[in-house]
Design a protein around this motif. Structure first.
Motif, PDB file in Angstrom:
ATOM      1  N   ASP A   1       0.843  -1.189   0.000  1.00 53.41           N
ATOM      2  CA  ASP A   1       0.000   0.000   0.000  1.00 53.41           C
ATOM      3  C   ASP A   1       0.884   1.247   0.000  1.00 53.41           C
ATOM      4  N   PRO A   2       0.483   2.309  -0.718  1.00 55.72           N
ATOM      5  CA  PRO A   2       1.305   3.532  -0.770  1.00 55.72           C
ATOM      6  C   PRO A   2       1.603   4.136   0.591  1.00 55.72           C
ATOM      7  N   THR A   3       0.782   3.832   1.606  1.00 54.40           N
ATOM      8  CA  THR A   3       1.029   4.378   2.952  1.00 54.40           C
ATOM      9  C   THR A   3       2.161   3.657   3.667  1.00 54.40           C
ATOM     10  N   SER A   4       2.594   2.499   3.145  1.00 57.60           N
ATOM     11  CA  SER A   4       3.703   1.747   3.740  1.00 57.60           C
ATOM     12  C   SER A   4       4.947   1.917   2.886  1.00 57.60           C
ATOM     13  N   ARG A   5       6.096   1.918   3.536  1.00 56.47           N
ATOM     14  CA  ARG A   5       7.363   2.035   2.814  1.00 56.47           C
ATOM     15  C   ARG A   5       8.116   0.723   2.946  1.00 56.47           C
ATOM     16  N   PHE A   6       8.457   0.147   1.783  1.00 58.15           N
ATOM     17  CA  PHE A   6       9.132  -1.140   1.786  1.00 58.15           C
ATOM     18  C   PHE A   6       9.909  -1.298   0.485  1.00 58.15           C
ATOM     19  N   GLY A   7      11.152  -1.704   0.596  1.00 58.16           N
ATOM     20  CA  GLY A   7      11.965  -1.991  -0.581  1.00 58.16           C
ATOM     21  C   GLY A   7      12.838  -0.810  -1.006  1.00 58.16           C
ATOM     22  N   PRO A   8      13.626  -1.045  -2.071  1.00 54.95           N
ATOM     23  CA  PRO A   8      13.752  -2.301  -2.819  1.00 54.95           C
ATOM     24  C   PRO A   8      14.421  -3.405  -2.006  1.00 54.95           C
ATOM     25  N   PHE A   9      14.168  -4.658  -2.395  1.00 59.81           N
ATOM     26  CA  PHE A   9      14.665  -5.792  -1.634  1.00 59.81           C
ATOM     27  C   PHE A   9      15.011  -6.906  -2.610  1.00 59.81           C
ATOM     28  N   GLY A  10      16.227  -7.426  -2.543  1.00 61.30           N
ATOM     29  CA  GLY A  10      16.655  -8.489  -3.439  1.00 61.30           C
ATOM     30  C   GLY A  10      15.760  -9.710  -3.334  1.00 61.30           C
ATOM     31  N   GLY A  11      15.346 -10.256  -4.490  1.00 60.22           N
ATOM     32  CA  GLY A  11      14.501 -11.443  -4.508  1.00 60.22           C
ATOM     33  C   GLY A  11      13.017 -11.149  -4.464  1.00 60.22           C
ATOM     34  N   LEU A  12      12.640  -9.865  -4.365  1.00 58.51           N
ATOM     35  CA  LEU A  12      11.232  -9.476  -4.339  1.00 58.51           C
ATOM     36  C   LEU A  12      10.932  -8.541  -5.497  1.00 58.51           C
ATOM     37  N   LEU A  13       9.779  -8.719  -6.125  1.00 63.05           N
ATOM     38  CA  LEU A  13       9.282  -7.801  -7.144  1.00 63.05           C
ATOM     39  C   LEU A  13       8.145  -7.021  -6.491  1.00 63.05           C
ATOM     40  N   ILE A  14       8.390  -5.768  -6.183  1.00 65.71           N
ATOM     41  CA  ILE A  14       7.470  -4.985  -5.360  1.00 65.71           C
ATOM     42  C   ILE A  14       6.630  -4.051  -6.223  1.00 65.71           C
ATOM     43  N   HIS A  15       5.310  -4.153  -6.073  1.00 70.23           N
ATOM     44  CA  HIS A  15       4.353  -3.267  -6.727  1.00 70.23           C
ATOM     45  C   HIS A  15       3.714  -2.377  -5.670  1.00 70.23           C
ATOM     46  N   VAL A  16       3.394  -1.172  -6.046  1.00 71.16           N
ATOM     47  CA  VAL A  16       2.749  -0.228  -5.122  1.00 71.16           C
ATOM     48  C   VAL A  16       1.386   0.147  -5.680  1.00 71.16           C
ATOM     49  N   ALA A  17       0.336  -0.080  -4.892  1.00 71.37           N
ATOM     50  CA  ALA A  17      -1.031   0.247  -5.312  1.00 71.37           C
ATOM     51  C   ALA A  17      -1.918   0.251  -4.070  1.00 71.37           C
ATOM     52  N   PRO A  18      -3.016   1.014  -4.102  1.00 67.90           N
ATOM     53  CA  PRO A  18      -3.929   1.032  -2.949  1.00 67.90           C
ATOM     54  C   PRO A  18      -4.503  -0.356  -2.669  1.00 67.90           C
ATOM     55  N   LEU A  19      -4.658  -0.662  -1.384  1.00 72.07           N
ATOM     56  CA  LEU A  19      -5.189  -1.945  -0.938  1.00 72.07           C
ATOM     57  C   LEU A  19      -6.352  -1.712   0.019  1.00 72.07           C
ATOM     58  N   ARG A  20      -7.447  -2.435  -0.199  1.00 71.97           N
ATOM     59  CA  ARG A  20      -8.546  -2.407   0.741  1.00 71.97           C
ATOM     60  C   ARG A  20      -8.477  -3.654   1.619  1.00 71.97           C
ATOM     61  N   ASP A  21      -9.054  -3.577   2.807  1.00 68.09           N
ATOM     62  CA  ASP A  21      -9.061  -4.748   3.685  1.00 68.09           C
ATOM     63  C   ASP A  21      -9.751  -5.932   3.027  1.00 68.09           C
ATOM     64  N   THR A  22     -10.755  -5.654   2.216  1.00 61.31           N
ATOM     65  CA  THR A  22     -11.488  -6.733   1.538  1.00 61.31           C
ATOM     66  C   THR A  22     -10.668  -7.381   0.421  1.00 61.31           C
ATOM     67  N   ASP A  23      -9.527  -6.791   0.074  1.00 61.35           N
ATOM     68  CA  ASP A  23      -8.658  -7.364  -0.960  1.00 61.35           C
ATOM     69  C   ASP A  23      -7.638  -8.337  -0.382  1.00 61.35           C
ATOM     70  N   ILE A  24      -7.646  -8.513   0.939  1.00 64.03           N
ATOM     71  CA  ILE A  24      -6.605  -9.301   1.600  1.00 64.03           C
ATOM     72  C   ILE A  24      -7.227 -10.463   2.362  1.00 64.03           C
ATOM     73  N   GLN A  25      -6.588 -11.616   2.269  1.00 64.31           N
ATOM     74  CA  GLN A  25      -6.949 -12.754   3.113  1.00 64.31           C
ATOM     75  C   GLN A  25      -5.662 -13.398   3.611  1.00 64.31           C
ATOM     76  N   ARG A  26      -5.787 -14.310   4.577  1.00 68.30           N
ATOM     77  CA  ARG A  26      -4.613 -14.991   5.116  1.00 68.30           C
ATOM     78  C   ARG A  26      -4.716 -16.475   4.810  1.00 68.30           C
ATOM     79  N   LEU A  27      -3.643 -17.005   4.229  1.00 71.45           N
ATOM     80  CA  LEU A  27      -3.531 -18.427   3.935  1.00 71.45           C
ATOM     81  C   LEU A  27      -2.360 -18.974   4.721  1.00 71.45           C
ATOM     82  N   ASP A  28      -2.632 -19.860   5.672  1.00 68.11           N
ATOM     83  CA  ASP A  28      -1.577 -20.368   6.571  1.00 68.11           C
ATOM     84  C   ASP A  28      -0.828 -19.207   7.215  1.00 68.11           C
TER      85      ASP A  28
END
Length: 344
Positions: free
Chosen positions: A144-171
């Motif tokens: 989410d644009p409100t969080s700052r993260f990266g760049p980080f080796g081994g990760l391809l990071i995209h930045v875009a708005p996220l809603r809570d309904t767009d997220i779930q937890r798997l394991d």
């Protein structure tokens, strides 16, 4: 241990060691001397072939390097031995573990993610149970644009708005929902590749056409909604592999009629064959020949099935990955000719 160096060598030893050599000093000797001077110690010289140490608590595990060093389980030098493999900065695993892309996704989420960061894109498809990228491919992450993260080796990071309904937890791993994953795929990938992964999610029943159409309605006018609309219209829950989906999309985008996926051919009520793509009214079919078709048993079954289809006047064209890469225009010409001849 005492070696004596001639004064003219200009070498001054540390830690109380003195050295003397009567023969000229070669490069290999200097390597050893530098090691002693830098504090290797006698045990490093006497036991360079010592087996790597693998504490029982870390055997078969993925772990955060700072944590195990702080707890005194390993030193930084021991982390560099053959006992361990590096997944990301400060994230290591037992070298005997077979590391998959899903393993790397879980490791990144467990040790690296700040709040507002989730697994997304093709990596999310893999965690949902779909096709999995190669282990060495970057883990796709959405921040989410409100969080700052990266760049980080081994990760391809995209930045875009996220809603809570767009997220779930798997394991306990944060992942974009299946429908949000489909949206992101169309924004980040070429249309055929995006549709192939959407097909996989639809085939597993994780997302339905109605879900995609509702999401499209909610985001109508947003950046990327036209690409999403095209991908949704091209998607098909009947496709059984990524290459088949890519092939179908290329055929349709070339202006040819849309084929039926996984069409079943019957004769007098009995099963004859099932084909990847078909135009049943014209009795024309296309088969994608993947690596599994090289197996002698599978090859025999394919030819036996083809013979049965010819008995019902079916015309079958075959496509390989090489032809899709290097000679697809010629294949399209052949397919057009087949469809045209059958219409006549």
């Amino acid at each position: 241990m005492r070696l004596h160096l001639p004064r003219k060598s200009g070498y001054s030893a540390k830690n109380g060691h003195s050295f003397s050599v009567s023969a000229p000093i070669g490069p290999d000797v200097w390597v050893i001397l530098r090691g002693l001077r830098g504090g290797w110690g006698r045990e490093r010289l006497a036991g360079m072939a010592r087996a790597p140490r693998r504490p029982a608590g870390l055997a078969g595990q993925v772990f955060f390097a700072r944590d195990v060093i702080h707890r005194g389980l390993l030193t930084r030098n021991e982390l560099r031995t053959s006992a361990w493999q590096r997944l990301f900065h400060n994230v290591y695993a037992d070298a005997r573990l077979a590391i998959s892309h899903r393993t790397r996704c879980r490791a990144a989420a467990s040790w690296l993610f700040p709040p507002g960061c989730v697994i997304a894109g093709r990596s999310a498809v893999a965690l949902h149970g779909g096709p999995e990228p190669q282990p060495d491919e970057p883990v796709e992450v959405l921040v989410d644009p409100t969080s700052r993260f990266g760049p980080f080796g081994g990760l391809l990071i995209h930045v875009a708005p996220l809603r809570d309904t767009d997220i779930q937890r798997l394991d306990d791993v944060p992942v974009t929902t299946a429908v949000r994953t489909c949206w992101d795929l169309t924004c980040w990938l070429e249309t055929g590749e995006a549709v192939a992964h959407i097909d996989a999610l639809r085939r597993m029943g994780l997302v339905h056409l109605e879900d995609l159409e509702h999401y499209l309605f909610e985001h109508r006018g947003a950046r990327g909604w036209r690409r999403f609309a095209e991908a949704v219209s091209l998607s098909d829950a009947g496709a059984e592999s990524l290459p088949e989906s890519r092939l179908r999309v290329r055929i349709v985008k070339a202006g040819l009629p849309r084929p039926v996926t996984q069409h079943v051919i019957n004769r007098n009520g009995c099963f004859v064959a099932r084909v990847d793509l078909a135009w049943p009214d014209l009795k024309v079919a296309v088969e994608y020949d993947g690596l599994w078709h090289r197996d002698p048993t599978q090859f025999h079954r394919d030819r036996q099935r083809l013979n049965k289809m010819l008995g019902d006047d079916w015309l079958v064209l075959h496509v390989t990955s090489k032809r899709m890469r290097e000679d697809f225009d010629s294949f399209l010409t052949e397919l057009r000719s087949a469809l045209t001849s059958r219409r006549r």
